[in-house]
Design a protein around this motif. Structure first.
Motif, PDB file in Angstrom:
ATOM      1  N   GLY A 128     -36.494  12.379  -3.230  1.00 23.40           N
ATOM      2  CA  GLY A 128     -37.435  13.098  -4.079  1.00 23.40           C
ATOM      3  C   GLY A 128     -38.327  14.029  -3.282  1.00 23.40           C
ATOM      4  O   GLY A 128     -38.096  14.292  -2.103  1.00 23.40           O
ATOM      5  N   ILE A 129     -39.362  14.520  -3.945  1.00 24.76           N
ATOM      6  CA  ILE A 129     -40.271  15.501  -3.358  1.00 24.76           C
ATOM      7  C   ILE A 129     -41.356  14.814  -2.533  1.00 24.76           C
ATOM      8  O   ILE A 129     -41.880  13.769  -2.912  1.00 24.76           O
ATOM      9  CB  ILE A 129     -40.929  16.363  -4.458  1.00 24.76           C
ATOM     10  N   TRP A 130     -41.692  15.447  -1.399  1.00 19.49           N
ATOM     11  CA  TRP A 130     -42.757  14.966  -0.514  1.00 19.49           C
ATOM     12  C   TRP A 130     -43.696  16.124  -0.178  1.00 19.49           C
ATOM     13  O   TRP A 130     -43.296  17.286  -0.187  1.00 19.49           O
ATOM     14  CB  TRP A 130     -42.180  14.437   0.796  1.00 19.49           C
ATOM     15  N   ARG A 131     -44.930  15.772   0.117  1.00 19.49           N
ATOM     16  CA  ARG A 131     -45.880  16.738   0.699  1.00 19.49           C
ATOM     17  C   ARG A 131     -46.164  16.304   2.128  1.00 19.49           C
ATOM     18  O   ARG A 131     -46.693  15.216   2.371  1.00 19.49           O
ATOM     19  CB  ARG A 131     -47.189  16.803  -0.074  1.00 19.49           C
ATOM     20  N   GLY A 132     -45.788  17.156   3.072  1.00 20.31           N
ATOM     21  CA  GLY A 132     -46.047  16.876   4.472  1.00 20.31           C
ATOM     22  C   GLY A 132     -47.184  17.730   4.993  1.00 20.31           C
ATOM     23  O   GLY A 132     -47.472  18.800   4.452  1.00 20.31           O
ATOM     24  N   LYS A 163     -42.580   6.832  11.153  1.00 14.79           N
ATOM     25  CA  LYS A 163     -42.504   5.469  10.648  1.00 14.79           C
ATOM     26  C   LYS A 163     -42.675   5.503   9.127  1.00 14.79           C
ATOM     27  O   LYS A 163     -43.470   6.289   8.596  1.00 14.79           O
ATOM     28  CB  LYS A 163     -43.606   4.597  11.256  1.00 14.79           C
ATOM     29  N   ILE A 164     -41.928   4.637   8.446  1.00  7.83           N
ATOM     30  CA  ILE A 164     -42.062   4.519   6.995  1.00  7.83           C
ATOM     31  C   ILE A 164     -43.068   3.417   6.687  1.00  7.83           C
ATOM     32  O   ILE A 164     -42.932   2.284   7.179  1.00  7.83           O
ATOM     33  CB  ILE A 164     -40.725   4.163   6.330  1.00  7.83           C
ATOM     34  N   GLU A 165     -44.057   3.733   5.892  1.00  7.06           N
ATOM     35  CA  GLU A 165     -45.012   2.747   5.409  1.00  7.06           C
ATOM     36  C   GLU A 165     -45.108   2.891   3.896  1.00  7.06           C
ATOM     37  O   GLU A 165     -45.847   3.732   3.385  1.00  7.06           O
ATOM     38  CB  GLU A 165     -46.384   2.936   6.068  1.00  7.06           C
ATOM     39  N   LYS A 166     -44.287   2.099   3.181  1.00  6.41           N
ATOM     40  CA  LYS A 166     -44.156   2.212   1.726  1.00  6.41           C
ATOM     41  C   LYS A 166     -43.732   3.637   1.366  1.00  6.41           C
ATOM     42  O   LYS A 166     -42.666   4.083   1.739  1.00  6.41           O
ATOM     43  CB  LYS A 166     -45.450   1.796   1.039  1.00  6.41           C
ATOM     44  N   ASP A 167     -44.589   4.390   0.650  1.00  9.31           N
ATOM     45  CA  ASP A 167     -44.241   5.755   0.230  1.00  9.31           C
ATOM     46  C   ASP A 167     -44.902   6.802   1.114  1.00  9.31           C
ATOM     47  O   ASP A 167     -45.180   7.922   0.678  1.00  9.31           O
ATOM     48  CB  ASP A 167     -44.654   5.980  -1.226  1.00  9.31           C
ATOM     49  N   VAL A 168     -45.139   6.441   2.371  1.00  4.01           N
ATOM     50  CA  VAL A 168     -45.807   7.335   3.311  1.00  4.01           C
ATOM     51  C   VAL A 168     -44.988   7.417   4.597  1.00  4.01           C
ATOM     52  O   VAL A 168     -44.420   6.414   5.041  1.00  4.01           O
ATOM     53  CB  VAL A 168     -47.243   6.844   3.625  1.00  4.01           C
ATOM     54  N   LEU A 169     -44.917   8.616   5.165  1.00  3.82           N
ATOM     55  CA  LEU A 169     -44.335   8.809   6.495  1.00  3.82           C
ATOM     56  C   LEU A 169     -45.457   9.177   7.452  1.00  3.82           C
ATOM     57  O   LEU A 169     -46.276  10.057   7.156  1.00  3.82           O
ATOM     58  CB  LEU A 169     -43.286   9.924   6.477  1.00  3.82           C
ATOM     59  N   ILE A 170     -45.505   8.521   8.587  1.00  3.90           N
ATOM     60  CA  ILE A 170     -46.546   8.777   9.585  1.00  3.90           C
ATOM     61  C   ILE A 170     -45.879   8.925  10.943  1.00  3.90           C
ATOM     62  O   ILE A 170     -44.994   8.136  11.298  1.00  3.90           O
ATOM     63  CB  ILE A 170     -47.577   7.638   9.633  1.00  3.90           C
ATOM     64  N   GLY A 171     -46.296   9.937  11.693  1.00  3.79           N
ATOM     65  CA  GLY A 171     -45.742  10.094  13.024  1.00  3.79           C
ATOM     66  C   GLY A 171     -46.107  11.410  13.650  1.00  3.79           C
ATOM     67  O   GLY A 171     -47.224  11.899  13.482  1.00  3.79           O
ATOM     68  N   VAL A 231     -47.137  18.637  20.679  1.00  6.68           N
ATOM     69  CA  VAL A 231     -47.046  17.483  19.781  1.00  6.68           C
ATOM     70  C   VAL A 231     -48.159  17.556  18.745  1.00  6.68           C
ATOM     71  O   VAL A 231     -49.337  17.667  19.091  1.00  6.68           O
ATOM     72  CB  VAL A 231     -47.142  16.158  20.566  1.00  6.68           C
ATOM     73  N   LEU A 232     -47.781  17.499  17.461  1.00  8.54           N
ATOM     74  CA  LEU A 232     -48.750  17.500  16.368  1.00  8.54           C
ATOM     75  C   LEU A 232     -48.574  16.237  15.534  1.00  8.54           C
ATOM     76  O   LEU A 232     -47.440  15.836  15.239  1.00  8.54           O
ATOM     77  CB  LEU A 232     -48.570  18.712  15.458  1.00  8.54           C
ATOM     78  N   ASN A 233     -49.691  15.610  15.164  1.00  8.23           N
ATOM     79  CA  ASN A 233     -49.632  14.477  14.245  1.00  8.23           C
ATOM     80  C   ASN A 233     -49.152  14.949  12.879  1.00  8.23           C
ATOM     81  O   ASN A 233     -49.419  16.077  12.461  1.00  8.23           O
ATOM     82  CB  ASN A 233     -51.005  13.817  14.128  1.00  8.23           C
ATOM     83  N   PHE A 234     -48.459  14.062  12.188  1.00  9.06           N
ATOM     84  CA  PHE A 234     -47.841  14.426  10.908  1.00  9.06           C
ATOM     85  C   PHE A 234     -47.914  13.249   9.951  1.00  9.06           C
ATOM     86  O   PHE A 234     -47.776  12.091  10.354  1.00  9.06           O
ATOM     87  CB  PHE A 234     -46.374  14.803  11.135  1.00  9.06           C
ATOM     88  N   ASN A 235     -48.163  13.552   8.664  1.00 12.99           N
ATOM     89  CA  ASN A 235     -47.990  12.541   7.633  1.00 12.99           C
ATOM     90  C   ASN A 235     -47.410  13.193   6.385  1.00 12.99           C
ATOM     91  O   ASN A 235     -47.511  14.413   6.207  1.00 12.99           O
ATOM     92  CB  ASN A 235     -49.294  11.797   7.320  1.00 12.99           C
ATOM     93  N   ALA A 236     -46.789  12.378   5.550  1.00 11.94           N
ATOM     94  CA  ALA A 236     -46.190  12.897   4.323  1.00 11.94           C
ATOM     95  C   ALA A 236     -46.282  11.839   3.240  1.00 11.94           C
ATOM     96  O   ALA A 236     -46.170  10.636   3.512  1.00 11.94           O
ATOM     97  CB  ALA A 236     -44.731  13.292   4.563  1.00 11.94           C
ATOM     98  N   PHE A 237     -46.471  12.295   1.996  1.00 14.13           N
ATOM     99  CA  PHE A 237     -46.637  11.402   0.866  1.00 14.13           C
ATOM    100  C   PHE A 237     -45.565  11.705  -0.191  1.00 14.13           C
ATOM    101  O   PHE A 237     -45.359  12.853  -0.565  1.00 14.13           O
ATOM    102  CB  PHE A 237     -48.034  11.555   0.264  1.00 14.13           C
ATOM    103  N   HIS A 238     -44.933  10.644  -0.650  1.00 13.04           N
ATOM    104  CA  HIS A 238     -43.852  10.755  -1.626  1.00 13.04           C
ATOM    105  C   HIS A 238     -44.394  11.104  -3.010  1.00 13.04           C
ATOM    106  O   HIS A 238     -45.502  10.736  -3.377  1.00 13.04           O
ATOM    107  CB  HIS A 238     -43.086   9.423  -1.673  1.00 13.04           C
ATOM    108  N   ASN A 239     -43.590  11.865  -3.754  1.00 13.13           N
ATOM    109  CA  ASN A 239     -43.915  12.251  -5.136  1.00 13.13           C
ATOM    110  C   ASN A 239     -45.173  13.108  -5.248  1.00 13.13           C
ATOM    111  O   ASN A 239     -45.858  13.058  -6.271  1.00 13.13           O
ATOM    112  CB  ASN A 239     -44.049  11.020  -6.039  1.00 13.13           C
ATOM    113  N   GLU A 240     -45.464  13.889  -4.216  1.00  8.10           N
ATOM    114  CA  GLU A 240     -46.566  14.852  -4.289  1.00  8.10           C
ATOM    115  C   GLU A 240     -45.972  16.238  -4.105  1.00  8.10           C
ATOM    116  O   GLU A 240     -45.466  16.567  -3.032  1.00  8.10           O
ATOM    117  CB  GLU A 240     -47.639  14.556  -3.240  1.00  8.10           C
TER     118      GLU A 240
END
Length: 408
Positions: free
Chosen positions: A28-32, A92-100, A112-121
């Motif tokens: 599905g769609i993610w917002r990173g 890393k997957i943490e439920k509906d979140v990607l962090i790394g 190197v840049l920190n990154f996160n993404a949220f599912h269904n956003e």
């Protein structure tokens, strides 16, 4: 009754297994969002799909859909290798979140840049209020401050609060930008695996003021713009030339197999030859290469040859070979790519081709007639993100090709 006494005991392992189920990379769609050194976020949207049990990523920027197939999942870890530009995500997957982190490999270091993404956003920037302006049209833009400035032309289309468009410069364009106008505030961003941009500014009538442009980890420039439907860049064919006394280009470099290729080789004789000065790290070069592959299929049977001269970030042949092989496979490039052994650093490309007065940007395209004389040199490339400018380039470039082919 014995059956009911046993039910809780049977449920215990099921509950345990559910609690220990490995995290899933949700489709599905993610917002990173990438976090810059300044603390600002560079947002973009992407989609995760499942094709024959294999996850794929598609990055959205305006109308562009950039597909990434090298997605590997092990436990709760996700490794995404970008097909171009030598960069990758380690997440890393943490439920509906990607962090790394997003890691861009440079010649002798990593950004190197920190990154996160949220599912269904599916939002990129939130609009807090209705737009107070419509910035559709052309804008004369200045990047930088004091004496360190450069000129660009911003071109945008706005529908409601949503904006798409780009900035054209003498060395290429910013490709597909996407964002919003919220009240009097303008926000734009883009990420393509090679470059990451965030633009912020205020809109005041026919002016854009207080602009800030963040690029990658720590790049920063101020910018302003004035609405000007007549704004234009210098002629791209006027920026680079041969030094006085020269009419021809000459070089010998190794191809991806280590074989010497020279402009004096038989395959280039009595042909219209296009020399593409490029690099696998360059998004504008990617856009030009996509066009050149189709152009070559059309014009090679008519007597045109193309050769790409690659200026990679490292002088290491094996690393350059690997990066260019990825490029060749990604776009099914049928013409030779040569590893020059020089980098894109200021002065290096001109040093490798001493008959040129300078190379201002990537790509630079040299057009040679059937007699071997350099007829035109085009600096930069207006890609598909520039709309009508891309069409104008193709029309002009192919007319020039036809004229040269018609010469005796």
């Amino acid at each position: 009754m014995k059956i009911f006494r046993f039910l809780p005991a049977l449920l215990i392992p099921l509950v345990f297994l559910a609690g220990c189920a490995k995290p899933q990379l949700q489709t599905g769609i993610w917002r990173g969002a990438l976090k810059t050194a300044s603390g600002n976020e560079i947002p973009f949207n992407f989609e995760i799909t499942d094709t024959a049990g294999k996850k794929q990523m598609t990055i959205f920027n305006g109308s562009e859909r950039f597909k990434v197939t090298d997605v590997n999942i092990k436990g709760d870890s996700v490794a995404i290798k970008m097909p171009l530009f030598d960069s990758e995500f380690k997440l890393k997957i943490e439920k509906d979140v990607l962090i790394g982190k997003w890691i861009k490999h440079l010649a002798d270091s990593d950004a190197v840049l920190n990154f996160n993404a949220f599912h269904n956003e599916d939002w990129r920037f939130k609009t807090q209020s209705k737009p107070s302006a419509d910035i559709s049209g052309r804008w004369a833009t200045t990047f930088g401050a004091a004496e360190d400035t450069s000129f660009a032309v911003g071109e945008f289309k706005q529908q409601g609060a949503k904006i798409t468009g780009t900035f054209l410069t003498t060395t290429g364009d910013y490709r597909f930008l996407e964002g919003v106008v919220s009240g009097d505030s303008l926000y734009l961003s883009a990420f393509d695996g090679g470059n990451a941009y965030l633009f912020m500014a205020k809109v005041s009538g026919d002016k854009i003021i207080g602009g800030k442009r963040y690029a990658g980890k720590s790049g920063y420039k101020e910018w302003t713009a004035v609405k000007d439907n007549n704004a234009k860049l210098p002629d791209a064919y006027s920026l680079t030339a041969l030094k006085p006394g020269f009419k021809k280009l000459a070089f010998t470099f190794n191809d991806l197999n280590g074989k010497n290729v020279s402009l004096s080789d038989e395959r280039f004789k009595n042909k219209v030859v296009i020399v593409q000065i490029m690099g696998s790290w360059c998004p504008n070069c990617m856009d030009e290469t996509v066009y050149m592959v189709n152009y070559y299929k059309k014009y090679q049977p008519k007597g045109v040859e193309i050769v790409g001269l690659a200026y990679e970030r490292t002088t290491d042949f094996a690393r350059s070979q690997k990066a260019l092989q990825h490029l060749k496979e990604r776009f099914d490039i049928p013409y030779p790519l040569l590893i020059t052994g020089y980098t894109p650093a200021t002065g290096e490309p001109a040093k490798s081709l001493p008959m040129l007065d300078k190379v201002l940007g990537f790509p630079t395209t040299i057009i040679i007639d059937k007699k071997g004389d350099v007829r035109k040199i085009h600096t930069g490339f207006s890609g598909p993100g520039t709309g009508e400018h891309y069409i104008e380039f193709i029309t002009e470039f192919e007319k020039l090709t036809n004229d040269l082919l018609a010469e005796k």
